[in-house]
Write a protein that holds these residues in place. Structure first.
Motif, PDB file in Angstrom:
ATOM      1  N   UNK A  77     -11.056  30.609   9.817  1.00  0.00           N
ATOM      2  CA  UNK A  77     -11.677  31.072   8.584  1.00  0.00           C
ATOM      3  C   UNK A  77     -11.900  29.844   7.719  1.00  0.00           C
ATOM      4  N   UNK A  78     -13.158  29.504   7.480  1.00  0.00           N
ATOM      5  CA  UNK A  78     -13.443  28.284   6.748  1.00  0.00           C
ATOM      6  C   UNK A  78     -12.883  27.088   7.495  1.00  0.00           C
ATOM      7  N   UNK A  79     -12.194  26.176   6.795  1.00  0.00           N
ATOM      8  CA  UNK A  79     -11.677  24.977   7.458  1.00  0.00           C
ATOM      9  C   UNK A  79     -10.367  25.177   8.204  1.00  0.00           C
ATOM     10  N   UNK A  80      -9.753  26.364   8.121  1.00  0.00           N
ATOM     11  CA  UNK A  80      -8.450  26.557   8.764  1.00  0.00           C
ATOM     12  C   UNK A  80      -8.596  27.260  10.102  1.00  0.00           C
ATOM     13  N   UNK A  81      -7.763  26.840  11.058  1.00  0.00           N
ATOM     14  CA  UNK A  81      -7.710  27.446  12.386  1.00  0.00           C
ATOM     15  C   UNK A  81      -6.242  27.713  12.699  1.00  0.00           C
ATOM     16  N   UNK A  82      -5.937  28.917  13.164  1.00  0.00           N
ATOM     17  CA  UNK A  82      -4.560  29.286  13.503  1.00  0.00           C
ATOM     18  C   UNK A  82      -4.485  29.552  14.995  1.00  0.00           C
ATOM     19  N   UNK A  83      -3.725  28.723  15.706  1.00  0.00           N
ATOM     20  CA  UNK A  83      -3.607  28.908  17.162  1.00  0.00           C
ATOM     21  C   UNK A  83      -2.190  29.228  17.618  1.00  0.00           C
ATOM     22  N   UNK A  84      -1.180  28.807  16.856  1.00  0.00           N
ATOM     23  CA  UNK A  84       0.205  29.037  17.253  1.00  0.00           C
ATOM     24  C   UNK A  84       1.071  29.301  16.023  1.00  0.00           C
ATOM     25  N   UNK A  85       2.248  29.861  16.257  1.00  0.00           N
ATOM     26  CA  UNK A  85       3.276  29.973  15.222  1.00  0.00           C
ATOM     27  C   UNK A  85       4.149  28.736  15.323  1.00  0.00           C
ATOM     28  N   UNK A  86       4.291  28.009  14.232  1.00  0.00           N
ATOM     29  CA  UNK A  86       5.048  26.768  14.234  1.00  0.00           C
ATOM     30  C   UNK A  86       6.488  26.954  13.802  1.00  0.00           C
ATOM     31  N   UNK A  87       7.272  25.903  13.947  1.00  0.00           N
ATOM     32  CA  UNK A  87       8.652  25.891  13.453  1.00  0.00           C
ATOM     33  C   UNK A  87       8.635  26.032  11.934  1.00  0.00           C
ATOM     34  N   UNK A  88       9.731  26.481  11.334  1.00  0.00           N
ATOM     35  CA  UNK A  88       9.770  26.684   9.881  1.00  0.00           C
ATOM     36  C   UNK A  88       9.360  25.440   9.098  1.00  0.00           C
ATOM     37  N   UNK A  89       8.756  25.678   7.932  1.00  0.00           N
ATOM     38  CA  UNK A  89       8.405  24.581   7.046  1.00  0.00           C
ATOM     39  C   UNK A  89       9.642  23.798   6.637  1.00  0.00           C
ATOM     40  N   UNK A  90       9.493  22.491   6.480  1.00  0.00           N
ATOM     41  CA  UNK A  90      10.635  21.638   6.155  1.00  0.00           C
ATOM     42  C   UNK A  90      10.296  20.702   5.002  1.00  0.00           C
ATOM     43  N   UNK A  91      11.324  20.299   4.296  1.00  0.00           N
ATOM     44  CA  UNK A  91      11.144  19.456   3.124  1.00  0.00           C
ATOM     45  C   UNK A  91      10.453  18.148   3.467  1.00  0.00           C
ATOM     46  N   UNK A  92       9.549  17.744   2.567  1.00  0.00           N
ATOM     47  CA  UNK A  92       8.839  16.472   2.554  1.00  0.00           C
ATOM     48  C   UNK A  92       7.676  16.392   3.546  1.00  0.00           C
ATOM     49  N   UNK A  93       7.416  17.459   4.283  1.00  0.00           N
ATOM     50  CA  UNK A  93       6.183  17.450   5.070  1.00  0.00           C
ATOM     51  C   UNK A  93       5.035  17.966   4.201  1.00  0.00           C
ATOM     52  N   UNK A  94       3.815  17.707   4.630  1.00  0.00           N
ATOM     53  CA  UNK A  94       2.638  18.210   3.934  1.00  0.00           C
ATOM     54  C   UNK A  94       2.083  19.408   4.683  1.00  0.00           C
ATOM     55  N   UNK A  95       1.829  20.483   3.954  1.00  0.00           N
ATOM     56  CA  UNK A  95       1.257  21.693   4.545  1.00  0.00           C
ATOM     57  C   UNK A  95      -0.009  22.055   3.768  1.00  0.00           C
ATOM     58  N   UNK A  96      -0.796  22.956   4.340  1.00  0.00           N
ATOM     59  CA  UNK A  96      -2.032  23.406   3.697  1.00  0.00           C
ATOM     60  C   UNK A  96      -2.082  24.927   3.716  1.00  0.00           C
ATOM     61  N   UNK A  97      -2.789  25.496   2.765  1.00  0.00           N
ATOM     62  CA  UNK A  97      -2.935  26.947   2.730  1.00  0.00           C
ATOM     63  C   UNK A  97      -4.416  27.293   2.574  1.00  0.00           C
ATOM     64  N   UNK A  98      -4.750  28.520   3.015  1.00  0.00           N
ATOM     65  CA  UNK A  98      -6.112  29.021   2.856  1.00  0.00           C
ATOM     66  C   UNK A  98      -6.036  30.349   2.122  1.00  0.00           C
ATOM     67  N   UNK A  99      -6.644  30.433   0.941  1.00  0.00           N
ATOM     68  CA  UNK A  99      -6.590  31.650   0.133  1.00  0.00           C
ATOM     69  C   UNK A  99      -7.965  32.067  -0.346  1.00  0.00           C
ATOM     70  N   UNK A 100      -8.154  33.355  -0.590  1.00  0.00           N
ATOM     71  CA  UNK A 100      -9.470  33.858  -0.982  1.00  0.00           C
ATOM     72  C   UNK A 100      -9.856  33.419  -2.390  1.00  0.00           C
ATOM     73  N   UNK A 101      -8.884  32.962  -3.214  1.00  0.00           N
ATOM     74  CA  UNK A 101      -9.184  32.566  -4.586  1.00  0.00           C
ATOM     75  C   UNK A 101      -9.389  31.063  -4.726  1.00  0.00           C
ATOM     76  N   UNK A 102      -8.430  30.289  -4.260  1.00  0.00           N
ATOM     77  CA  UNK A 102      -8.484  28.830  -4.470  1.00  0.00           C
ATOM     78  C   UNK A 102      -8.842  28.062  -3.211  1.00  0.00           C
TER      79      UNK A 102
END
Length: 240
Positions: free
Chosen positions: A125-150
């Motif tokens: 959807x737009x610039x994001x592609x979801x192919x797998x479920x990853x390990x839990x988010x961890x401190x100090x890594x960079x993540x991205x989100x895709x939302x209908x508003x922002x």
């Protein structure tokens, strides 16, 4: 739940409420429309107790459960009750694409059973592609989100525990449920914003708005584990 960063207050990212001018039963088609294209990051509209209003949120991901039902996941506070109808924000004339089959208020997730006749499920959807479920988010890594508003935004994770994590990704009303990603790995779901020092909420408006309050996301592994434990619709969830 306490984080080591000492979060002072937590507020719902929120749902965007709109009148049934463009979505919902009042605009039902006279003839069948093409199926709605839906994936993680798509805008969805959920019926509320007010028949003239719907709540706008974001789909986290779409896949199949162990019974091979086509299902989607979003934030629990987006759905007032189980059984409410769901539409695709971008394709309202397709009609209802499914209904809320299960939800958890405390841990803030909901499962939507989708109608395969009215949905074309996608990974991108737009610039994001979801192919797998990853390990839990961890401190100090960079993540991205895709939302209908922002839209698609990225930020650092400040703190994490097995259930949820705090990050600086941008989110605002309507982004609830938005997928949080590590590359093409689904790691979380947008749930709430926080005010670190009890200050007035500094809402993010999109890319180019670097100074804003952080957000809280569910760890998607925790959400899927609870759905499996309860054995409700969505148990055994697997991505497309």
């Amino acid at each position: 739940m306490e984080f080591t960063t000492g979060v002072a207050s937590r507020v719902a990212v929120g749902i965007a409420m709109v009148a049934l001018m463009a979505v919902g039963p009042g605009c039902g088609p006279a003839h069948a429309e093409a199926p709605a294209v839906i994936g993680g990051g798509s805008g969805i509209a959920l019926q509320t107790s007010d028949p003239t209003m719907v709540a706008l949120c974001t789909m986290t991901a779409v896949g199949y459960d162990r019974a091979d039902r086509l299902v989607g996941i979003t934030a629990g506070h987006c759905a007032e009750d189980a059984g409410v109808a769901v539409w695709a924000e971008a394709a309202p004339r397709t009609g209802p694409i499914g209904f809320v089959a299960a939800k958890d208020v405390d841990h803030d997730w909901a499962v939507i059973e989708l109608d395969p006749a009215h949905v074309t499920p996608v990974r991108a959807v737009g610039p994001s592609v979801i192919t797998t479920v990853g390990a839990p988010g961890r401190a100090w890594e960079t993540v991205c989100k895709n939302g209908r508003t922002t839209g698609y935004t990225c930020g650092v994770v400040w703190d994490a525990n097995p259930a949820e994590f705090i990050s600086q990704v941008c989110a605002n009303h309507g982004d609830s449920g938005g997928p949080v990603l590590r590359g093409d790995q689904l790691v979380g779901m947008i749930n709430a914003g926080i005010t670190p020092f009890g200050s007035a909420e500094a809402a993010c408006t999109g890319n180019g708005n670097p100074i804003h309050d952080p957000d809280v996301s569910n760890q998607i592994t925790a959400v899927l584990a609870e759905i499996d434990h309860l054995g409700v619709t969505g148990a055994g969830f697997r991505l497309l």
